[in-house]
Design a protein around this motif. Structure first.
Motif, PDB file in Angstrom:
ATOM      1  N   PHE A 209      57.314 -24.322  68.898  1.00  0.00           N
ATOM      2  CA  PHE A 209      58.528 -25.103  69.072  1.00  0.00           C
ATOM      3  C   PHE A 209      59.537 -24.637  68.033  1.00  0.00           C
ATOM      4  CE2 PHE A 209      61.473 -28.514  68.582  1.00  0.00           C
ATOM      5  CZ  PHE A 209      61.561 -29.117  69.834  1.00  0.00           C
ATOM      6  N   ASN A 210      60.704 -24.214  68.504  1.00  0.00           N
ATOM      7  CA  ASN A 210      61.748 -23.723  67.598  1.00  0.00           C
ATOM      8  C   ASN A 210      63.112 -24.184  68.065  1.00  0.00           C
ATOM      9  OD1 ASN A 210      60.193 -21.754  65.865  1.00  0.00           O
ATOM     10  ND2 ASN A 210      59.730 -20.989  67.902  1.00  0.00           N
ATOM     11  N   TYR A 211      63.938 -24.567  67.103  1.00  0.00           N
ATOM     12  CA  TYR A 211      65.342 -24.832  67.381  1.00  0.00           C
ATOM     13  C   TYR A 211      66.132 -23.575  67.028  1.00  0.00           C
ATOM     14  CZ  TYR A 211      64.463 -29.905  67.457  1.00  0.00           C
ATOM     15  OH  TYR A 211      64.017 -31.167  67.765  1.00  0.00           O
ATOM     16  N   GLN A 212      67.168 -23.266  67.803  1.00  0.00           N
ATOM     17  CA  GLN A 212      68.084 -22.174  67.483  1.00  0.00           C
ATOM     18  C   GLN A 212      69.443 -22.783  67.179  1.00  0.00           C
ATOM     19  OE1 GLN A 212      67.391 -18.828  67.243  1.00  0.00           O
ATOM     20  NE2 GLN A 212      69.455 -18.658  66.448  1.00  0.00           N
TER      21      GLN A 212
ATOM     22  N   LYS B  54      73.374 -37.124  75.429  1.00  0.00           N
ATOM     23  CA  LYS B  54      72.422 -36.900  74.334  1.00  0.00           C
ATOM     24  C   LYS B  54      72.551 -35.472  73.812  1.00  0.00           C
ATOM     25  CE  LYS B  54      70.211 -40.855  74.562  1.00  0.00           C
ATOM     26  NZ  LYS B  54      70.133 -41.789  73.477  1.00  0.00           N
ATOM     27  N   ASP B  55      72.267 -35.293  72.523  1.00  0.00           N
ATOM     28  CA  ASP B  55      72.168 -33.950  71.975  1.00  0.00           C
ATOM     29  C   ASP B  55      70.772 -33.766  71.383  1.00  0.00           C
ATOM     30  OD1 ASP B  55      72.087 -34.937  69.312  1.00  0.00           O
ATOM     31  OD2 ASP B  55      74.238 -34.734  69.063  1.00  0.00           O
ATOM     32  N   PHE B  56      70.488 -32.580  70.892  1.00  0.00           N
ATOM     33  CA  PHE B  56      69.141 -32.261  70.421  1.00  0.00           C
ATOM     34  C   PHE B  56      68.677 -33.171  69.289  1.00  0.00           C
ATOM     35  CE2 PHE B  56      70.313 -28.345  72.578  1.00  0.00           C
ATOM     36  CZ  PHE B  56      69.168 -28.099  73.304  1.00  0.00           C
ATOM     37  N   MET B  57      69.589 -33.568  68.418  1.00  0.00           N
ATOM     38  CA  MET B  57      69.206 -34.376  67.266  1.00  0.00           C
ATOM     39  C   MET B  57      68.960 -35.836  67.638  1.00  0.00           C
ATOM     40  SD  MET B  57      68.961 -32.127  64.951  1.00  0.00           S
ATOM     41  CE  MET B  57      68.553 -30.900  66.188  1.00  0.00           C
TER      42      MET B  57
ATOM     43  N   LYS C 120      75.490 -26.242  64.783  1.00  0.00           N
ATOM     44  CA  LYS C 120      75.140 -26.952  66.020  1.00  0.00           C
ATOM     45  C   LYS C 120      73.900 -26.307  66.643  1.00  0.00           C
ATOM     46  CE  LYS C 120      77.024 -28.288  70.461  1.00  0.00           C
ATOM     47  NZ  LYS C 120      78.155 -28.251  71.375  1.00  0.00           N
ATOM     48  N   CYS C 121      73.017 -27.158  67.162  1.00  0.00           N
ATOM     49  CA  CYS C 121      71.824 -26.666  67.841  1.00  0.00           C
ATOM     50  C   CYS C 121      72.218 -26.107  69.202  1.00  0.00           C
ATOM     51  CB  CYS C 121      70.792 -27.780  68.007  1.00  0.00           C
ATOM     52  SG  CYS C 121      69.240 -27.207  68.719  1.00  0.00           S
ATOM     53  N   LEU C 122      71.854 -24.845  69.438  1.00  0.00           N
ATOM     54  CA  LEU C 122      72.184 -24.180  70.695  1.00  0.00           C
ATOM     55  C   LEU C 122      71.136 -24.437  71.769  1.00  0.00           C
ATOM     56  CD1 LEU C 122      73.280 -20.761  69.187  1.00  0.00           C
ATOM     57  CD2 LEU C 122      74.755 -22.649  69.956  1.00  0.00           C
ATOM     58  N   TYR C 123      69.859 -24.437  71.375  1.00  0.00           N
ATOM     59  CA  TYR C 123      68.761 -24.677  72.314  1.00  0.00           C
ATOM     60  C   TYR C 123      67.463 -24.865  71.545  1.00  0.00           C
ATOM     61  CZ  TYR C 123      67.830 -19.646  71.677  1.00  0.00           C
ATOM     62  OH  TYR C 123      67.578 -18.411  71.136  1.00  0.00           O
TER      63      TYR C 123
END
Length: 90
Positions: free
Chosen positions: A10-13, A54-57, A20-23
């Motif tokens: 599991f990785n955030y980019q 919603k966003d990733f965070m 900002k989290c892209l994916y």
């Protein structure tokens, strides 16, 4: 029979300029009880895959894994073929 699909990575980019989290890149693995069949998948969860507003965070890792599993199921499902086999001559 396959076991339940498990998380393997599991990785955030993030965008290095904006933060900002892209994916989220989610690795999934599943294998049969006798280990003769297996699935390894790397699914990219993008902002447009998230629930509206919603966003990733705002989502838990568990939520993002569920979205990745749903994408894997949709991507590997047998698609209904187009019933029209005649060429489109308009």
């Amino acid at each position: 029979m396959m076991n339940e699909t498990q998380l393997s990575s599991f990785n955030y980019q993030f965008d290095t300029n904006t933060g900002k989290c892209l994916y989220a890149q989610v690795g999934l693995h599943n294998e049969s009880a006798d280990s003769t069949e297996f699935v390894n998948a790397s699914i990219r969860v993008k902002p447009d895959d998230l629930p509206e507003g919603k966003d990733f965070m705002q989502l838990s890792m568990k939520d993002l894994i569920t979205i990745a599993k749903q994408k894997l199921a949709a991507d590997t499902a047998i698609k209904k073929e187009n019933q029209n086999t005649e060429p489109n001559n308009q």
